[in-house]
Enzyme design. Structure first.
Site, PDB file in Angstrom:
ATOM      1  N   ARG A  69       0.856  -1.194   0.000  1.00 38.11           N
ATOM      2  CA  ARG A  69       0.000   0.000   0.000  1.00 38.11           C
ATOM      3  C   ARG A  69       0.889   1.240   0.000  1.00 38.11           C
ATOM      4  NH1 ARG A  69       1.599   1.795   4.553  1.00 38.11           N
ATOM      5  NH2 ARG A  69       1.903   0.413   6.328  1.00 38.11           N
ATOM      6  N   GLY A  71       2.318   4.748   1.706  1.00 38.09           N
ATOM      7  CA  GLY A  71       2.659   5.119   3.069  1.00 38.09           C
ATOM      8  C   GLY A  71       3.926   4.443   3.572  1.00 38.09           C
ATOM      9  N   TYR A  75       1.548   0.194  12.621  1.00 39.91           N
ATOM     10  CA  TYR A  75       1.323  -0.932  13.519  1.00 39.91           C
ATOM     11  C   TYR A  75      -0.127  -1.363  13.438  1.00 39.91           C
ATOM     12  CZ  TYR A  75       0.140  -3.309  17.897  1.00 39.91           C
ATOM     13  OH  TYR A  75      -0.345  -4.204  18.819  1.00 39.91           O
ATOM     14  N   ALA A 149      -4.782   5.910  10.969  1.00 36.01           N
ATOM     15  CA  ALA A 149      -3.870   5.853   9.824  1.00 36.01           C
ATOM     16  C   ALA A 149      -4.657   5.512   8.569  1.00 36.01           C
ATOM     17  CB  ALA A 149      -2.786   4.811  10.068  1.00 36.01           C
ATOM     18  N   ILE A 150      -4.145   5.951   7.428  1.00 45.70           N
ATOM     19  CA  ILE A 150      -4.773   5.698   6.138  1.00 45.70           C
ATOM     20  C   ILE A 150      -3.694   5.256   5.160  1.00 45.70           C
ATOM     21  CG2 ILE A 150      -6.008   6.727   4.182  1.00 45.70           C
ATOM     22  CD1 ILE A 150      -7.297   8.658   6.184  1.00 45.70           C
ATOM     23  N   GLY A 162      -6.837   0.384   3.459  1.00 47.60           N
ATOM     24  CA  GLY A 162      -7.865   1.308   3.938  1.00 47.60           C
ATOM     25  C   GLY A 162      -7.448   2.114   5.139  1.00 47.60           C
ATOM     26  N   CYS A 180       4.381   6.068  10.404  1.00 47.03           N
ATOM     27  CA  CYS A 180       4.207   6.839   9.164  1.00 47.03           C
ATOM     28  C   CYS A 180       5.360   7.804   8.918  1.00 47.03           C
ATOM     29  CB  CYS A 180       2.872   7.564   9.162  1.00 47.03           C
ATOM     30  SG  CYS A 180       1.466   6.431   9.210  1.00 47.03           S
TER      31      CYS A 180
END
Length: 229
Positions: A69, A71, A75, A149-150, A162, A180
């Site tokens: 993904r 980013g 965690y 988080a995203i 997601g 991040c």
């Protein structure tokens, strides 16, 4: 209709990712409908496509998975609600920036149900909460903690991965990474903020606010179909 599933048992990471990729392929091919999966993982770290090795400060602490993904490091673990969102942007608009903003809006609206003001920050991924109860940073900037988080990926314009929202995880588990890639600020949860919110409470709020952002109610009869793992 978007299919909603809640996984009762902690979901193994690799098996869940494989199942999610299979579902995305089926959505893209027209063999299945869109889906939202709500689950928890065992304690682990995941690395996104921008992860920096130096940000994994304790590589022996938990398993590390390379997620694919967007980013950096994050965690996942018990007490954190992960929502894997498999939506077809071919029919919802092929605009990645808008889609990420909609995910942020969904989190912010859900947190507002618990009187928590979630906020965006330019240059910082995720949703943040101001902490005036904590001492300011060394440069005098107000302290802020990350609560959600995203990170997403698209395949044939179908989304997967997601969001994750901290309900009551062990916040010390974040110490093995620079979450991040952002130093200086901390991590919080709904319970850490003094709110006795349960995972079921959060799931109801996520479902309630989904329609306001994405324009589609979860099915009234089977929207919360449960899976054993």
């Amino acid at each position: 209709m978007v299919e909603w599933r809640i996984f009762d048992a902690p979901a193994p990471y690799r098996a869940t990712q494989a199942a999610m990729e299979a579902r995305v392929a089926d959505i893209a091919a027209g063999r299945a409908g869109e889906a939202v999966w709500l689950l928890e993982h065992p304690p682990l770290y995941t690395a996104g496509t921008s992860a920096r090795p130096a940000d994994l400060t304790d590589p022996q602490r938990f398993e590390v998975h390379y997620a694919g993904r967007g980013g950096q490091y994050t965690y996942h673990g018990p007490g954190q609600r992960v929502a894997y969102v498999m939506l077809d942007l071919n029919i919802r608009g092929r605009n990645i920036r808008r889609f990420v903003a909609m995910l942020e809006d969904w989190v912010i609206a859900t947190l507002a149900d618990f009187n928590v003001t979630g906020e965006r920050r330019e240059g910082r991924v995720g949703v943040w909460v101001a902490r005036p109860d904590k001492p300011p940073l060394p440069d005098g900037a107000p302290r802020e903690d990350k609560i959600a988080a995203i990170g997403i990926k698209l395949r044939r314009w179908v989304s997967f991965h997601g969001i994750s929202i901290n309900v009551e995880p062990d916040l010390s588990h974040f110490d093995g990474i620079v979450p991040c890639g952002i130093s200086g600020h901390g991590v919080t949860s709904l319970v850490d903020l003094g709110l006795p919110v349960t995972m079921a409470d959060l799931d109801i709020a996520l479902a309630r606010n989904f329609a306001g952002v994405f324009g589609q109610e979860p099915p009234a009869d089977s929207g919360f179909g449960r899976a054993a793992g």
